[in-house]
Design a protein around this motif. Structure first.
Motif, short mmCIF file in Angstrom:
data_model
loop_
_atom_site.label_atom_id
_atom_site.label_comp_id
_atom_site.label_asym_id
_atom_site.label_seq_id
_atom_site.Cartn_x
_atom_site.Cartn_y
_atom_site.Cartn_z
N LEU A 149 -15.44 24.59 -35.92
CA LEU A 149 -15.14 25.43 -34.55
C LEU A 149 -14.60 24.35 -33.44
O LEU A 149 -14.93 23.35 -33.31
N PRO A 150 -13.78 24.91 -32.57
CA PRO A 150 -13.26 24.04 -31.46
C PRO A 150 -14.51 24.00 -30.43
O PRO A 150 -15.47 24.76 -30.24
N GLU A 151 -14.19 22.84 -29.76
CA GLU A 151 -15.38 22.61 -28.86
C GLU A 151 -15.62 23.38 -27.61
O GLU A 151 -16.37 23.47 -26.90
N ASP A 152 -14.44 24.21 -27.36
CA ASP A 152 -14.53 25.18 -26.00
C ASP A 152 -15.09 26.58 -26.68
O ASP A 152 -15.22 27.24 -25.92
N VAL A 176 -17.83 20.10 -34.74
CA VAL A 176 -16.98 20.55 -33.86
C VAL A 176 -15.79 19.80 -33.87
O VAL A 176 -16.02 18.49 -33.88
N VAL A 177 -14.64 20.47 -33.63
CA VAL A 177 -13.39 19.57 -33.82
C VAL A 177 -12.53 19.75 -32.64
O VAL A 177 -12.67 20.91 -31.77
N ASP A 178 -11.66 18.73 -32.17
CA ASP A 178 -10.64 19.04 -31.20
C ASP A 178 -9.29 19.88 -31.61
O ASP A 178 -9.34 20.20 -32.77
N PRO A 179 -8.56 19.90 -30.73
CA PRO A 179 -7.30 20.90 -31.37
C PRO A 179 -6.47 20.29 -32.34
O PRO A 179 -5.82 20.86 -33.23
N GLU A 180 -6.47 18.84 -32.53
CA GLU A 180 -5.86 18.43 -33.73
C GLU A 180 -6.84 18.25 -35.11
O GLU A 180 -6.34 17.69 -35.82
#
Length: 456
Positions: A149-152, A176-180
């Motif tokens: 999932l995204p970090e936000d 947790v992954v960033d947008p890329e």
């Protein structure tokens, strides 16, 4: 299931398969776990095994593949070769990608291509992508079905999304992954459930990541999981994008597979024997290279013994030659096994002087063993010949042979490791041959020096 119950299950399956009682056998299979069915299959002859597997395919298509996964590669391959490509393709559909790779990997190339051609395009592309990675690497064995999932994302939303994706295999951690798509953190499910629902994952995630690259050796991945007590290791590419996971069930398989592989290598063969055990010429071809190396070493040992015998011409000296050779070979093999295993598991490494400490430890052990064995051999020699010089030669040569064999058993695998040669493959025959030659040289060399005292 206990061994006794597996025996009973095997007898039941055999009886029903011979009678062709499909309905009754299907009822039995419905009540048993795939791992127990696999264990019971080993009690059946090939025709009965095939009958059971085909029945499982028809009546329990979702779990039939798991039965075959529980078999050893050498047990699985003959069964798969008797199945039609369409039947094998049906086995693969319910399986995770890494499990499908394990099954397809054992097929002959022609059969593999036929099976892949029958798969849906997405499944075929996914399998072919993993086959592009080197064998025995993290990329080859990873499961590409993971949850991130995204970090936000908030904790509450993350929990809800996990519930929505219950079909994902083994959600031990939330990645947790960033947008890329780059991996930036990880959370255990416990940490997630105990966190305030409104907090973002980026605020509570652990940033100290332990990862593997797609080209990381599978044994190194298993060592990482063992060292940190993780249930899964994330696999990333050069840009740290999350590609898949190596989960604990794969780690257990790796540990068992690597241990078996090292065992076979140390005796000068390969686990390929399990795949080709019905093909005598193929198995002989696997064993012969290092057996021929051993033959050359033993021939050299025989030549040395003959030369010394011609020079000394004392038959009584031959009595203890096998003792010196055998004891040197035994201690050399013991030390070599410990060294090879230590190098494989990382317990012996270059950092912190661990190699030196291990080497000194083996020398100390060798000295103690040598003292005890030399004393016993000296007493026996004195009883047989009543010649103090003979006892001295036997005791001294046995002492030196054991100490030197300890050194050889420690140093040769380390040397092969530094040269980039697999010590598990090369060490066994070389240590045995070197220990034999060293023992002969020491024993007859001392006898030559003391020949005047020996023949009085």
């Amino acid at each position: 299931m206990s061994t006794q119950r597996v025996e009973i299950l095997g007898d039941t399956m055999r009886r029903l398969a011979r009678r062709g009682a499909r309905r009754n056998l299907s009822r039995v299979l419905s009540k048993v776990r795939p791992g127990d069915v696999a264990a019971a299959l080993r009690k059946l002859v090939p025709t009965e095994q095939l009958f059971v597997v085909r029945l499982a395919l028809e009546d329990f298509p979702d779990s039939a593949g798991e039965v075959l996964l529980e078999l050893e590669p050498g047990e699985r391959r003959p069964l798969l070769e008797q199945l039609a490509p369409s039947e094998i393709a049906g086995l693969l559909s319910p399986l995770a990608v890494d499990d499908s790779v394990e099954i397809v990997d054992g097929l002959e190339e022609e059969l593999r291509e036929a099976v892949l051609a029958l798969l849906d395009r997405p499944d075929r592309d996914e399998l072919q992508t993993q086959f592009a990675y080197e064998e025995d690497t993290a990329g080859r064995i990873m499961n590409t079905e993971f949850f991130s999932l995204p970090e936000d994302t908030s904790v509450g939303d993350a929990i809800a999304k996990i519930r929505e994706h219950g079909e994902v295999e083994m959600i031990f951690y939330l990645y947790v992954v960033d947008p890329e798509g780059r991996l930036v953190g990880v959370l255990s499910l416990r940490e997630l459930l105990l966190s305030v629902p409104s907090r973002a994952l980026g605020e509570i995630m652990n940033r100290g990541l332990v990862t593997a690259r797609t080209d990381t050796d599978q044994e190194e991945v298993a060592q990482l999981a063992s060292r940190y007590d993780f249930l899964a290791i994330p696999v990333v590419d050069e840009g740290r994008r999350l590609l898949g996971l190596v989960t604990v069930d794969d780690v257990i398989d790796i540990v068992q597979e690597e241990a078996e592989e090292d065992f076979y290598k140390m005796v000068g063969t390969s686990d390929d024997e399990l795949l080709y055990r019905e093909r005598a010429w193929r198995v002989a071809g696997i064993r012969l290279p290092w057996l021929l190396v051993n033959l050359i070493g033993l021939t050299l040992t025989g030549v040395l013994m003959k030369q010394f015998q011609l020079r000394l011409n004392e038959a009584f000296l031959l009595a203890f030659a096998p003792v010196v050779m055998g004891m040197g070979g035994n201690i050399g093999s013991q030390t070599m096994t410990l060294t090879v295993r230590g190098l494989a598991t990382g317990r012996i490494g270059e950092g912190g002087g661990r190699m030196r400490r291990f080497l000194f430890q083996q020398i100390r052990i060798g000295l103690v063993v040598a003292l005890v064995c030399a004393a016993v051999a000296a007493a026996v020699a004195a009883f047989l010949e009543q010649n103090p010089a003979y006892s001295a030669v036997v005791a001294s040569s046995l002492f030196l042979a054991i100490v030197l064999a300890s050194l050889i058993g420690s140093l040769l695998p380390m040397a092969f490791e530094r040269m980039g040669i697999d010590p598990a493959v090369a060490s066994g025959p070389m240590v045995t041959t070197s220990s034999d030659i060293t023992g002969i040289l020491v024993y007859f060399g001392l006898a030559t020096l003391m020949i005047d005292w020996l023949v009085r």
